[in-house]
Every structure is written in C-alpha cells, then in structure tokens.
Design an enzyme around this catalytic site. Structure first.
Site, short mmCIF file in Angstrom:
data_model
loop_
_atom_site.label_atom_id
_atom_site.label_comp_id
_atom_site.label_asym_id
_atom_site.label_seq_id
_atom_site.Cartn_x
_atom_site.Cartn_y
_atom_site.Cartn_z
N ILE A 10 1.06 -1.56 0.03
CA ILE A 10 0.09 -0.09 0.22
C ILE A 10 0.62 1.50 -0.09
CG2 ILE A 10 -0.53 0.07 2.38
CD1 ILE A 10 -3.13 0.41 1.98
N ASN A 23 -1.78 0.82 15.81
CA ASN A 23 -2.54 0.53 17.29
C ASN A 23 -3.32 1.95 17.77
OD1 ASN A 23 -0.52 0.95 18.84
ND2 ASN A 23 0.41 -0.25 17.70
N GLY A 31 4.01 -4.62 10.58
CA GLY A 31 2.81 -5.04 9.58
C GLY A 31 3.26 -3.26 8.65
N ASP A 33 1.63 -0.59 9.30
CA ASP A 33 1.49 1.12 9.95
C ASP A 33 3.62 0.70 10.17
OD1 ASP A 33 1.18 2.73 11.74
OD2 ASP A 33 1.16 1.63 13.24
N THR A 121 -6.52 -8.10 9.53
CA THR A 121 -6.21 -9.62 9.48
C THR A 121 -5.09 -10.64 9.76
OG1 THR A 121 -6.19 -8.69 6.91
CG2 THR A 121 -8.17 -9.12 7.97
N ILE A 123 -1.66 -9.17 12.57
CA ILE A 123 -1.13 -9.17 14.05
C ILE A 123 -2.45 -9.67 14.49
CG2 ILE A 123 -0.25 -7.53 15.58
CD1 ILE A 123 1.78 -7.30 13.86
#
Ligand code: AR6
Length: 171
Positions: A10, A23, A31, A33, A121, A123
């Site tokens: 992305i 988070n 991930g 992030d 979908t 962690i």
C-alpha cells in the site's frame, strides 16, 4: 463508487488517501503500520504525536488523519482495528466502524480515491473471510458524491482471492 482489488504494497499506491491499520497508541508498530512509517518518513509520526497530545489515544474503530510524508499519497488515515478475541458481534461492529469512519474522514477531506489494507487481518488475527465481507459491505453501503474509487490493497494471496470472490462471485 468504483471498487478495485490490487495485490501489493500500500505504500506504493498512488491514491490520495491510504489507510493505515494502526494501534491505539498511534506511535507505530509492525505490519502495514511499520511499512507506512518506514516509507513515509518521520513527519507522519510527528503528526501522530501531535494528535496524541491533543486527544489522547485513538479508540478502536476510530480514525484520524495525517499528511503522508514521503509517500505518493497526500494523506494517511490511521484507524485502529479490533484485536480478534472470538466475540464476533462486537469485533465485527468495531471493524465496520473503522471502514465507515475512514470513508467519512476521506469524504470530509474531499478525496476522490482511497486505498485500504485488510485491517485487523494480520497481527490482530481477525478471520480474513469475515473481515473481507465487512469491508466490502461497509464500502458498498457508503454513499458518497465525492469519493469515486476505493482500492482494497491485499498483501497476501489469501486476501486477494477472498476480495476477488466477494466482488465478482463468478471468479
Ligand atoms: N501493504 C499492504 N498491506 C500490508 C502491508 C503493506 N505494506 N504489510 C502488511 N499488510 P497488520 P492488524 C497486510 O498486521 O492486523 C501493527 O503492529 C497484512 O498482510 O499490519 O490490523 C499495528 O501497530 C494484513 O493483511 O495490521 C498494530 O499494533 C493487513 O495488512 C497491529 O499491527 C493488516 O495486518 C495491527 O494489526
């Protein structure tokens, strides 16, 4: 709204907005992030810190926006997905909130194209099929005169297959 499915990273997508599966600390993680903060540079984290100082942690299902630093996008919308704990009803509602609140923020910004990862979908272990159904359902029911295109960016083959089937049942 037109809906597209792409397999890839992305951080490389040329959409005005990309969504981050963050988070509640808003201070980065692994991930998607981690990938967004690595590729986007320190400016995104600086803006996240300003938001943290202003409003505290970001609740699950909520969304906030920063600029996109060095990414090809203009903005990053950070939303906090639910950690899967087996409570299907509660988790599904919170995941729906992520998609709806992110779309609403994009609409408020006057954005035409928004790209989503498969929130929760990785962690956070939300079942992929159910997460896909929720994502597609929320996007389909969001009526916008401003947003023209929603891109689901799938990182793994399993999610790609799920989304292709959901959007084109004959696939
Ligand atoms: N581009 C697109 N999708 C990606 C990318 C990428 N570069 N990298 C991973 N994915 P996850 P979560 C997919 O774990 O489950 C972080 O530490 C991945 O394959 O990134 O919502 C946060 O700080 C999966 O399908 O997010 C939180 O602590 C999807 O993105 C926690 O992880 C989401 O996986 C959030 O967990």
């Amino acid at each position: 709204m037109k809906i597209e499915v792409i397999k890839g990273d992305i951080t490389k997508i040329h959409a005005e907005v990309i969504v981050n599966a963050a988070n509640s600390s808003l201070l980065g993680g692994g991930g998607v992030d981690g990938a967004i903060h690595r590729a986007g540079g320190p400016r995104i984290l600086e803006e996240c810190r300003v938001i943290r100082n202003r409003q505290g942690k970001c609740g699950t299902g909520e969304a906030v926006v920063t600029t996109a630093g060095n990414l090809p996008a203009q903005y990053v919308i950070h939303t906090v997905g639910p950690v899967w704990n087996g409570d299907e009803e509660k988790s599904s509602k919170l995941l729906s909130d992520c998609y709806r609140n992110s779309l609403q923020l994009a609409e408020n910004l006057g954005i035409k194209t928004i790209a989503f990862p498969n929130i929760s979908t990785g962690i956070y272990k939300f079942p992929k099929e159910l997460a896909g159904k929720i994502a597609v359902h929320e996007v389909r029911k969001f009526h916008s005169d401003i947003i023209e295109k929603v891109i689901f960016v799938c990182f793994d083959e399993e999610n790609e297959e799920i989304y292709k089937k959901l959007l084109n049942p004959s696939f």
